[in-house]
Design a protein around this motif. Structure first.
Motif, PDB file in Angstrom:
ATOM      1  N   LEU A 107       0.800  -1.166  -0.031  1.00 51.34           N
ATOM      2  CA  LEU A 107       0.050  -0.137  -0.058  1.00 51.34           C
ATOM      3  C   LEU A 107       0.969   1.121   0.160  1.00 51.34           C
ATOM      4  CD1 LEU A 107      -3.169   0.543   0.342  1.00 51.34           C
ATOM      5  CD2 LEU A 107      -2.772   1.263   2.558  1.00 51.34           C
ATOM      6  N   GLY A 108       0.362   2.296  -0.850  1.00 50.76           N
ATOM      7  CA  GLY A 108       1.208   3.514  -0.750  1.00 50.76           C
ATOM      8  C   GLY A 108       0.742   4.395   0.037  1.00 50.76           C
ATOM      9  N   GLY A 109       0.651   5.900  -0.272  1.00 47.70           N
ATOM     10  CA  GLY A 109       0.187   6.900   0.745  1.00 47.70           C
ATOM     11  C   GLY A 109      -0.934   6.879   0.870  1.00 47.70           C
ATOM     12  N   ALA A 110      -1.569   7.687   1.788  1.00 50.80           N
ATOM     13  CA  ALA A 110      -2.944   8.030   2.155  1.00 50.80           C
ATOM     14  C   ALA A 110      -3.618   8.994   1.204  1.00 50.80           C
ATOM     15  CB  ALA A 110      -2.893   8.535   3.724  1.00 50.80           C
ATOM     16  N   SER A 111      -4.772   8.674   0.802  1.00 51.81           N
ATOM     17  CA  SER A 111      -5.524   9.472   0.011  1.00 51.81           C
ATOM     18  C   SER A 111      -5.925  10.932   0.810  1.00 51.81           C
ATOM     19  CB  SER A 111      -6.616   8.851  -0.533  1.00 51.81           C
ATOM     20  OG  SER A 111      -7.712   8.757   0.686  1.00 51.81           O
ATOM     21  N   LEU A 112      -6.487  11.896   0.271  1.00 50.93           N
ATOM     22  CA  LEU A 112      -6.686  13.059   0.790  1.00 50.93           C
ATOM     23  C   LEU A 112      -7.859  12.897   1.607  1.00 50.93           C
ATOM     24  CD1 LEU A 112      -5.829  15.636  -2.005  1.00 50.93           C
ATOM     25  CD2 LEU A 112      -5.295  16.081   0.416  1.00 50.93           C
ATOM     26  N   ASN A 113      -8.715  12.134   0.952  1.00 49.90           N
ATOM     27  CA  ASN A 113     -10.024  11.847   1.677  1.00 49.90           C
ATOM     28  C   ASN A 113      -9.758  11.110   3.077  1.00 49.90           C
ATOM     29  OD1 ASN A 113     -13.161  11.961   1.292  1.00 49.90           O
ATOM     30  ND2 ASN A 113     -12.969  10.050   2.294  1.00 49.90           N
ATOM     31  N   TRP A 114      -8.809  10.126   2.869  1.00 46.22           N
ATOM     32  CA  TRP A 114      -8.419   9.342   4.198  1.00 46.22           C
ATOM     33  C   TRP A 114      -7.839  10.362   5.212  1.00 46.22           C
ATOM     34  CZ3 TRP A 114      -4.085   8.972   7.542  1.00 46.22           C
ATOM     35  CH2 TRP A 114      -4.264   8.097   8.380  1.00 46.22           C
ATOM     36  N   LEU A 115      -7.023  11.408   4.783  1.00 47.33           N
ATOM     37  CA  LEU A 115      -6.210  12.276   5.716  1.00 47.33           C
ATOM     38  C   LEU A 115      -7.318  13.156   5.943  1.00 47.33           C
ATOM     39  CD1 LEU A 115      -4.036  13.740   6.820  1.00 47.33           C
ATOM     40  CD2 LEU A 115      -3.738  15.028   4.835  1.00 47.33           C
ATOM     41  N   GLY A 116      -8.309  13.557   5.634  1.00 49.32           N
ATOM     42  CA  GLY A 116      -9.361  14.549   6.149  1.00 49.32           C
ATOM     43  C   GLY A 116     -10.198  13.787   7.224  1.00 49.32           C
ATOM     44  N   GLU A 117     -10.736  12.503   6.848  1.00 46.14           N
ATOM     45  CA  GLU A 117     -11.538  11.662   7.729  1.00 46.14           C
ATOM     46  C   GLU A 117     -10.558  11.205   9.078  1.00 46.14           C
ATOM     47  OE1 GLU A 117     -14.739  10.200   7.787  1.00 46.14           O
ATOM     48  OE2 GLU A 117     -14.823  11.855   6.131  1.00 46.14           O
ATOM     49  N   ALA A 118      -9.180  11.112   8.837  1.00 46.17           N
ATOM     50  CA  ALA A 118      -8.650  10.955  10.074  1.00 46.17           C
ATOM     51  C   ALA A 118      -8.221  12.033  11.116  1.00 46.17           C
ATOM     52  CB  ALA A 118      -7.151  10.149   9.649  1.00 46.17           C
ATOM     53  N   LEU A 119      -8.222  13.211  10.307  1.00 45.04           N
ATOM     54  CA  LEU A 119      -8.208  14.431  11.109  1.00 45.04           C
ATOM     55  C   LEU A 119      -9.348  14.697  11.961  1.00 45.04           C
ATOM     56  CD1 LEU A 119      -6.277  16.777   8.752  1.00 45.04           C
ATOM     57  CD2 LEU A 119      -5.154  15.547  10.733  1.00 45.04           C
ATOM     58  N   ARG A 120     -10.465  14.439  11.254  1.00 44.64           N
ATOM     59  CA  ARG A 120     -11.772  14.769  12.015  1.00 44.64           C
ATOM     60  C   ARG A 120     -12.095  13.554  13.063  1.00 44.64           C
ATOM     61  NH1 ARG A 120     -12.623  16.713   6.691  1.00 44.64           N
ATOM     62  NH2 ARG A 120     -13.276  14.679   5.843  1.00 44.64           N
ATOM     63  N   GLU A 121     -11.690  12.465  12.660  1.00 45.91           N
ATOM     64  CA  GLU A 121     -11.933  11.411  13.777  1.00 45.91           C
ATOM     65  C   GLU A 121     -11.292  11.548  14.917  1.00 45.91           C
ATOM     66  OE1 GLU A 121     -13.486   7.589  14.899  1.00 45.91           O
ATOM     67  OE2 GLU A 121     -14.142   9.298  14.253  1.00 45.91           O
ATOM     68  N   MET A 122      -9.915  11.976  14.864  1.00 41.89           N
ATOM     69  CA  MET A 122      -8.970  12.056  15.789  1.00 41.89           C
ATOM     70  C   MET A 122      -9.593  13.306  16.813  1.00 41.89           C
ATOM     71  SD  MET A 122      -5.179  11.472  14.576  1.00 41.89           S
ATOM     72  CE  MET A 122      -5.384  12.414  13.057  1.00 41.89           C
ATOM     73  N   ARG A 123     -10.058  14.344  16.275  1.00 37.20           N
ATOM     74  CA  ARG A 123     -10.573  15.490  16.849  1.00 37.20           C
ATOM     75  C   ARG A 123     -11.855  15.159  17.640  1.00 37.20           C
ATOM     76  NH1 ARG A 123     -11.807  20.909  13.562  1.00 37.20           N
ATOM     77  NH2 ARG A 123     -13.424  19.545  12.576  1.00 37.20           N
ATOM     78  N   ARG A 124     -12.748  14.333  16.962  1.00 36.28           N
ATOM     79  CA  ARG A 124     -14.021  13.939  17.467  1.00 36.28           C
ATOM     80  C   ARG A 124     -13.627  13.038  18.741  1.00 36.28           C
ATOM     81  NH1 ARG A 124     -16.051  13.241  11.978  1.00 36.28           N
ATOM     82  NH2 ARG A 124     -14.792  11.040  12.011  1.00 36.28           N
ATOM     83  N   LEU A 125     -12.869  12.220  18.757  1.00 29.82           N
ATOM     84  CA  LEU A 125     -12.331  11.216  19.748  1.00 29.82           C
ATOM     85  C   LEU A 125     -11.670  11.937  21.040  1.00 29.82           C
ATOM     86  CD1 LEU A 125     -11.148   7.956  17.985  1.00 29.82           C
ATOM     87  CD2 LEU A 125     -13.549   8.401  19.079  1.00 29.82           C
ATOM     88  N   GLY A 126     -10.980  13.059  20.509  1.00 29.16           N
ATOM     89  CA  GLY A 126     -10.174  13.800  21.429  1.00 29.16           C
ATOM     90  C   GLY A 126     -11.197  14.606  22.583  1.00 29.16           C
ATOM     91  N   LYS A 127     -12.426  14.687  21.981  1.00 32.00           N
ATOM     92  CA  LYS A 127     -13.383  15.436  22.915  1.00 32.00           C
ATOM     93  C   LYS A 127     -13.967  14.456  23.950  1.00 32.00           C
ATOM     94  CE  LYS A 127     -14.045  19.354  19.401  1.00 32.00           C
ATOM     95  NZ  LYS A 127     -14.956  19.863  18.518  1.00 32.00           N
ATOM     96  N   ARG A 128     -13.917  13.215  23.513  1.00 22.96           N
ATOM     97  CA  ARG A 128     -14.922  12.267  24.341  1.00 22.96           C
ATOM     98  C   ARG A 128     -14.142  11.855  25.642  1.00 22.96           C
ATOM     99  NH1 ARG A 128     -17.530   7.762  20.551  1.00 22.96           N
ATOM    100  NH2 ARG A 128     -18.352   7.354  22.449  1.00 22.96           N
ATOM    101  N   PRO A 129     -14.746  11.416  26.860  1.00 21.03           N
ATOM    102  CA  PRO A 129     -14.048  10.944  28.008  1.00 21.03           C
ATOM    103  C   PRO A 129     -13.628   9.626  27.576  1.00 21.03           C
ATOM    104  CG  PRO A 129     -16.281  10.939  28.181  1.00 21.03           C
ATOM    105  CD  PRO A 129     -16.300  11.597  26.740  1.00 21.03           C
TER     106      PRO A 129
END
Length: 313
Positions: A224-246
């Motif tokens: 597998l090569g590099g991440a797609s732009l969609n993967w990157l955006g989804e990962a950034l948003r998911e990490m931000r969402r999870l970071g707000k949760r207990p």
């Protein structure tokens, strides 16, 4: 329903006799599972959540280590990597539609483990991207008794000057129908095959790095090569969402290397500071893939995880 799937025993250096299965998530994406149940495993099952670009065979040694403590193990090729269905016309693009789609794969994994009657209690060990997927899993599901994380992707190391561009491009390009394109600075080349051992950020063990190279050379479909732009955006948003949760009410052991340069150590430290009944361990001399370091380091860390899983109360 499960169907037999290929498992490349000849490229592994770990537990023999694994079974591999094709299973379909509820959106009909096919993923691959590897299951190790030999040696009378009866103390429970470790669910191995690999990182981005990884695949079942890479975790055979880790499975063998846990089998030595009496555990069964199950690992997965996430959608878009390994032998699972690739999601774009370019099979080397590390792509996902929505990051939460990985939870569909988790559900298929749990359903298969139930069907196979894998021994309980169940435990989760997630590495890197698998640590991000696994964090949501233990927040949202109740099947697991304890969890552990190796270099979890709860934040990504991005140079401050490039961070606004990463957010902007990964938001804009998917809306233009171009989310499948590679994120900046990445491309179709496999990191393992293109990065010299001397400068790699994954492991200090030359033998393990060569093993990973040999695996991808023998079976190019695993690359597998590099991440797609969609993967990157989804990962950034998911990490931000999870970071707000207990943090979940569950025993946890998390470890990272003092030479970590791929995921954010500050995000790991922040999460673990907010996780009661947890332990954070920094491993001297370790890079990103601590479970792919030398045997002494890997087995020492596995022993620490196993102690938690054997007595999670």
């Amino acid at each position: 329903m499960t169907e037999p799937a290929p498992y490349f025993t000849e490229i592994t250096q770990g537990a023999p006799g694994a079974q591999a299965f094709w299973v379909r998530a509820d959106d009909n994406v096919r993923v691959r599972l590897g299951v190790w149940t030999e040696n009378g495993a009866s103390r429970g099952t470790v669910f191995l959540f690999p990182g981005r670009t990884e695949y079942v065979e890479k975790y055979a040694q880790v499975a063998q280590d846990f089998m030595g403590y009496g555990f069964a193990a199950i690992a997965i090729d996430w959608r878009g990597q390994g032998l699972a269905d690739r999601l774009t016309k370019d099979p080397l693009s590390g792509h996902v539609g929505r990051f939460t789609d990985y939870q569909r794969d988790v559900t298929a994994m749990v359903e298969t483990a139930t069907q196979l009657k894998l021994p309980k209690p169940w435990f989760l060990l997630g590495h890197s991207m698998g640590g991000c997927i696994g964090l949501r899993t233990v927040m949202d599901r109740t099947e697991f008794s304890a969890c552990a994380f190796s270099g979890p992707m709860w934040g990504i190391v991005i140079h401050p000057a490039l961070r606004p561009g990463a957010w902007g491009l990964s938001w804009l390009f998917p809306r233009l129908g171009l989310g499948h394109l590679y994120a900046p600075t990445t491309g179709p080349a496999s990191y393992i095959l293109s990065e010299p051992f001397e400068t790699n950020g994954l492991t200090r063990d030359a033998g393990m790095y060569q093993m990973m190279r040999d695996q991808l050379t023998a079976h190019p479909d695993l690359q597998l090569g590099g991440a797609s732009l969609n993967w990157l955006g989804e990962a950034l948003r998911e990490m931000r969402r999870l970071g707000k949760r207990p943090s979940p009410d569950m025993p946890c052991f998390t470890f990272y290397g003092d030479q970590e340069g791929i995921v954010s150590v500050s995000r790991i430290e922040d999460r673990m500071a907010r996780w009661p009944n947890s332990t954070l361990h920094m491993e001297p001399g370790g890079r990103h893939e601590l479970l792919m370091e030398n045997a002494d380091m890997r087995q020492s860390l596995t022993a620490k995880v196993a102690r938690l899983f054997l007595d999670p109360a």
